[in-house]
Design an enzyme around this catalytic site. Structure first.
Site, mmCIF file in Angstrom:
data_model
loop_
_atom_site.group_PDB
_atom_site.id
_atom_site.type_symbol
_atom_site.label_atom_id
_atom_site.label_comp_id
_atom_site.label_asym_id
_atom_site.label_seq_id
_atom_site.Cartn_x
_atom_site.Cartn_y
_atom_site.Cartn_z
ATOM 1 N N GLY A 62 36.264 43.858 44.000
ATOM 2 C CA GLY A 62 37.602 43.967 43.184
ATOM 3 C C GLY A 62 36.975 43.730 41.831
ATOM 4 C CD GLN A 67 35.953 40.461 36.782
ATOM 5 O OE1 GLN A 67 36.134 40.917 37.271
ATOM 6 N NE2 GLN A 67 34.527 39.122 37.619
ATOM 7 C CB CYS A 112 35.298 35.058 40.522
ATOM 8 S SG CYS A 112 35.781 36.125 39.457
ATOM 9 C CG LEU A 113 32.125 41.157 41.142
ATOM 10 C CD1 LEU A 113 31.969 42.007 41.004
ATOM 11 C CD2 LEU A 113 30.593 40.385 41.927
ATOM 12 C CG HIS A 154 40.269 37.387 42.095
ATOM 13 N ND1 HIS A 154 39.249 36.760 43.019
ATOM 14 C CD2 HIS A 154 39.868 37.831 41.623
ATOM 15 C CE1 HIS A 154 38.105 35.847 42.126
ATOM 16 N NE2 HIS A 154 38.454 37.155 41.153
ATOM 17 C CD GLU A 155 39.701 41.721 41.174
ATOM 18 O OE1 GLU A 155 39.586 41.655 39.498
ATOM 19 O OE2 GLU A 155 38.719 41.408 41.985
ATOM 20 C CG HIS A 158 40.024 38.506 36.387
ATOM 21 N ND1 HIS A 158 38.590 37.055 36.255
ATOM 22 C CD2 HIS A 158 39.344 38.635 38.206
ATOM 23 C CE1 HIS A 158 37.480 36.824 36.723
ATOM 24 N NE2 HIS A 158 38.209 37.560 37.883
HETATM 25 ZN ZN ZN Z 1 37.094 37.694 39.808
#
Ligand code: ZN
Length: 186
Positions: A62, A67, A112-113, A154-155, A158
């Site tokens: 995701g 981000q 997380c990226l 999660h997304e 953000h």
């Molecule tokens: Zn994340």
């Protein structure tokens, strides 16, 4: 959400190039609430395509627009995760809202990226209902459970500047912050 190394050197090079485009912990874009998307136009669809490309190359499940530094309420996800790509088309959700959450919560590991190699335990509702629009502006309603529910929550976090560090135990948060400071570029 999450990333790990490829064995194949060429894929790994592409993964690192994709991750290099993703804002990392300490970047203010990760802590700023995003604004609703107003125009369902060609630039929006191009942005979605770019997010999908980066998510796949980075080996994520995701990715949220902030981000990439775009403070817009837009997320992409692949519901089946990496091992089950056939199980579902990747999702692009515009202006997603969690309209219902299960009372029951489950603890799961999340990366997380935007947080390098950090993995922490996060407790989340086991199911959620999400309303959104697709990139063409049509209304969507998703009844999600299991990994899909976790990834989407999660997304969506953000979009409000919320990270997994805010949702884990104080001990794991302290440990993660220590690790992030140790690996931060000077
Ligand atoms: Zn994340």
């Amino acid at each position: 959400m999450s990333s790990r190394a490829f064995d194949d050197p060429e894929q790994e090079e592409q993964r690192l190039a994709a991750v290099a485009q993703i804002r990392q912990f300490g970047d203010p874009a990760l802590r700023t609430p995003a604004a609703p998307v107003a125009a369902f136009d060609a630039p929006l669809r191009e942005e979605v395509e770019r997010m999908m490309r980066i998510m796949f190359a980075a080996r994520g499940v995701g990715l949220a627009a902030p981000q990439l530094g775009a403070l817009r309420r837009l997320i992409v996800a692949r519901p089946g995760g990496e091992e089950e790509e056939e199980e579902g088309e990747p999702l692009a959700l515009v202006n997603p809202v969690v309209v219902w959450r299960a009372e029951e919560e489950e603890v799961g590991e999340e990366g997380c990226l935007s947080l390098g190699e950090i993995v922490v335990d996060v407790s989340r509702p086991v199911a959620a209902r999400i309303e959104a629009r697709d990139p063409a502006g049509d209304e969507l309603e998703i009844q999600a459970e299991g990994l899909v529910a976790r990834v989407l929550q999660h997304e969506i976090d953000h979009l409000d500047g919320v990270l997994i560090l805010d949702r884990t135990s104080p001990e794991q948060r302290r440990e993660a912050l220590r690790e992030l400071r140790a690996t931060a570029p000077a």
